[in-house]
Write a protein that holds these residues in place. Sequence first.
Motif, short mmCIF file in Angstrom:
data_model
loop_
_atom_site.label_atom_id
_atom_site.label_comp_id
_atom_site.label_asym_id
_atom_site.label_seq_id
_atom_site.Cartn_x
_atom_site.Cartn_y
_atom_site.Cartn_z
N LYS A 3 0.82 -1.20 0.00
CA LYS A 3 0.00 0.00 0.00
C LYS A 3 0.86 1.26 0.00
CE LYS A 3 -4.17 -1.83 2.20
NZ LYS A 3 -5.12 -1.68 3.33
N LEU A 4 0.34 2.30 -0.63
CA LEU A 4 1.00 3.60 -0.69
C LEU A 4 0.23 4.59 0.19
CD1 LEU A 4 3.00 5.70 -1.85
CD2 LEU A 4 1.38 6.01 -3.75
N SER A 5 0.89 5.05 1.25
CA SER A 5 0.34 6.12 2.08
C SER A 5 1.13 7.40 1.76
CB SER A 5 0.48 5.78 3.57
OG SER A 5 -0.16 6.76 4.37
N VAL A 6 0.42 8.46 1.46
CA VAL A 6 1.05 9.71 1.04
C VAL A 6 1.13 10.68 2.22
CG1 VAL A 6 0.97 11.66 -0.55
CG2 VAL A 6 0.23 9.39 -1.32
N ASN A 7 2.34 11.10 2.53
CA ASN A 7 2.56 12.08 3.59
C ASN A 7 2.32 13.48 3.02
OD1 ASN A 7 3.87 13.99 5.35
ND2 ASN A 7 4.96 12.30 6.30
N ASN A 24 -5.36 23.83 -0.26
CA ASN A 24 -6.30 23.30 0.72
C ASN A 24 -5.89 21.87 1.07
OD1 ASN A 24 -8.61 21.94 1.86
ND2 ASN A 24 -9.85 23.68 1.21
N LEU A 25 -5.41 21.69 2.28
CA LEU A 25 -4.89 20.38 2.70
C LEU A 25 -5.94 19.29 2.60
CD1 LEU A 25 -2.33 19.02 4.08
CD2 LEU A 25 -3.61 19.29 6.21
N LEU A 26 -7.16 19.59 2.99
CA LEU A 26 -8.21 18.58 2.98
C LEU A 26 -8.56 18.17 1.55
CD1 LEU A 26 -10.64 19.86 5.77
CD2 LEU A 26 -8.61 18.42 5.97
N LYS A 27 -8.60 19.14 0.65
CA LYS A 27 -8.90 18.81 -0.75
C LYS A 27 -7.78 17.98 -1.36
CE LYS A 27 -10.39 20.70 -5.17
NZ LYS A 27 -9.59 19.72 -5.94
N VAL A 28 -6.53 18.34 -1.06
CA VAL A 28 -5.41 17.57 -1.58
C VAL A 28 -5.49 16.13 -1.08
CG1 VAL A 28 -2.91 17.29 -1.56
CG2 VAL A 28 -3.90 19.55 -1.89
N ALA A 29 -5.77 15.94 0.19
CA ALA A 29 -5.88 14.59 0.75
C ALA A 29 -6.99 13.81 0.05
CB ALA A 29 -6.13 14.65 2.25
N ALA A 30 -8.13 14.46 -0.14
CA ALA A 30 -9.24 13.79 -0.82
C ALA A 30 -8.88 13.46 -2.27
CB ALA A 30 -10.50 14.67 -0.77
N ASP A 31 -8.18 14.37 -2.94
CA ASP A 31 -7.75 14.11 -4.32
C ASP A 31 -6.77 12.95 -4.38
OD1 ASP A 31 -9.31 16.16 -5.30
OD2 ASP A 31 -7.68 17.62 -5.40
N ILE A 32 -5.83 12.90 -3.44
CA ILE A 32 -4.87 11.79 -3.40
C ILE A 32 -5.61 10.46 -3.33
CG2 ILE A 32 -3.17 10.66 -1.91
CD1 ILE A 32 -2.09 13.52 -1.31
N GLU A 33 -6.63 10.40 -2.49
CA GLU A 33 -7.42 9.17 -2.38
C GLU A 33 -8.15 8.87 -3.69
OE1 GLU A 33 -8.57 8.53 2.22
OE2 GLU A 33 -9.73 10.08 1.19
N SER A 34 -8.69 9.92 -4.30
CA SER A 34 -9.43 9.69 -5.55
C SER A 34 -8.52 9.25 -6.68
CB SER A 34 -10.19 10.97 -5.95
OG SER A 34 -9.31 11.98 -6.42
N PHE A 35 -7.23 9.62 -6.61
CA PHE A 35 -6.26 9.21 -7.62
C PHE A 35 -5.73 7.80 -7.36
CE2 PHE A 35 -5.03 13.97 -7.91
CZ PHE A 35 -6.09 14.21 -8.76
N ASP A 226 -1.81 13.15 -10.06
CA ASP A 226 -2.52 11.95 -10.51
C ASP A 226 -1.55 10.97 -11.16
OD1 ASP A 226 -4.31 10.08 -11.39
OD2 ASP A 226 -5.45 11.43 -12.68
N ASN A 227 -0.71 11.49 -12.03
CA ASN A 227 0.26 10.67 -12.74
C ASN A 227 1.25 10.02 -11.77
OD1 ASN A 227 1.56 9.60 -15.03
ND2 ASN A 227 3.00 11.30 -15.09
N VAL A 228 1.76 10.80 -10.81
CA VAL A 228 2.76 10.27 -9.88
C VAL A 228 2.17 9.19 -8.97
CG1 VAL A 228 4.21 10.86 -7.89
CG2 VAL A 228 4.25 12.28 -9.92
N ILE A 229 0.96 9.40 -8.47
CA ILE A 229 0.32 8.39 -7.64
C ILE A 229 0.26 7.06 -8.37
CG2 ILE A 229 -1.88 7.67 -6.62
CD1 ILE A 229 -0.55 9.71 -4.90
N ASN A 230 -0.19 7.10 -9.62
CA ASN A 230 -0.34 5.86 -10.37
C ASN A 230 1.01 5.26 -10.80
OD1 ASN A 230 -3.32 5.10 -10.88
ND2 ASN A 230 -3.25 7.33 -11.00
N MET A 231 2.02 6.10 -10.98
CA MET A 231 3.36 5.57 -11.25
C MET A 231 3.87 4.78 -10.04
SD MET A 231 4.99 8.86 -13.26
CE MET A 231 6.60 8.17 -13.58
#
Length: 237
Positions: A3-7, A24-35, A226-231
Amino acid sequence: MTKLSVNVNKIATLRNSRGGNVPNLLKVAADIESFGGQGITIHPRPDERHIRYQDARDLKKIVTTEFNIEGNPNQKFIDLVLEVNPTQVTLVPDAVDAITSNAGWDTRKHADFLTEVIATFRAKGIRTSIFVDPDTKMVEGAAKTGTDRIELYTESFAEEFAKGNKLAITPFVKAAKTASKFGVGINAGHDLNLDNIKFFKENIPNLLEVSIGHALISESLYLGLDNVINMYLNRLK
């Protein structure tokens, strides 16, 4: 799959540099999950120079994957973790003035303290992890505390791998095998990046999770989040 957990500390650093709430920290966190990110990690420090204690409370309300809070278990940190009740707490022996984490626990010297703290968190149903150097004796000491997992401190591997020294993985393999022998789960983090993560993953048995922040956020500035998460996800398959 690991699993990948993003700090998201670096997102908070950028936000704090201008005041206000951009990014916006909360939006970034939600986006990371959506990616596709499978967890959110934060590491609040006493001076709140990046992640604020209130961020932990706010993130708890919106994180739908795993929520991991890292830090030195002083009383203020312990109280925060017990209040927020994240999925996992990672115990890191940071000095108050540390710029970033730079050493694992001496799990033999601090055995009684770690055992007590871990029992407190586990009683609340919070998974525990101890930040350790790739030293089999430290891993054995961690196992005796009752921790669920260890997090291998990977800076030395990353530095040597960048120089072409693939043998730098050896102590980490030994540490991971020792952890598995004692039934302790294995996480890893610090200076892992797109260049070294695949090799690390392929060589560390039973690697459950990596926590990556500085490198991932820096790479995202060039390549897109988005690209980096999936890489990362592709390299961790």
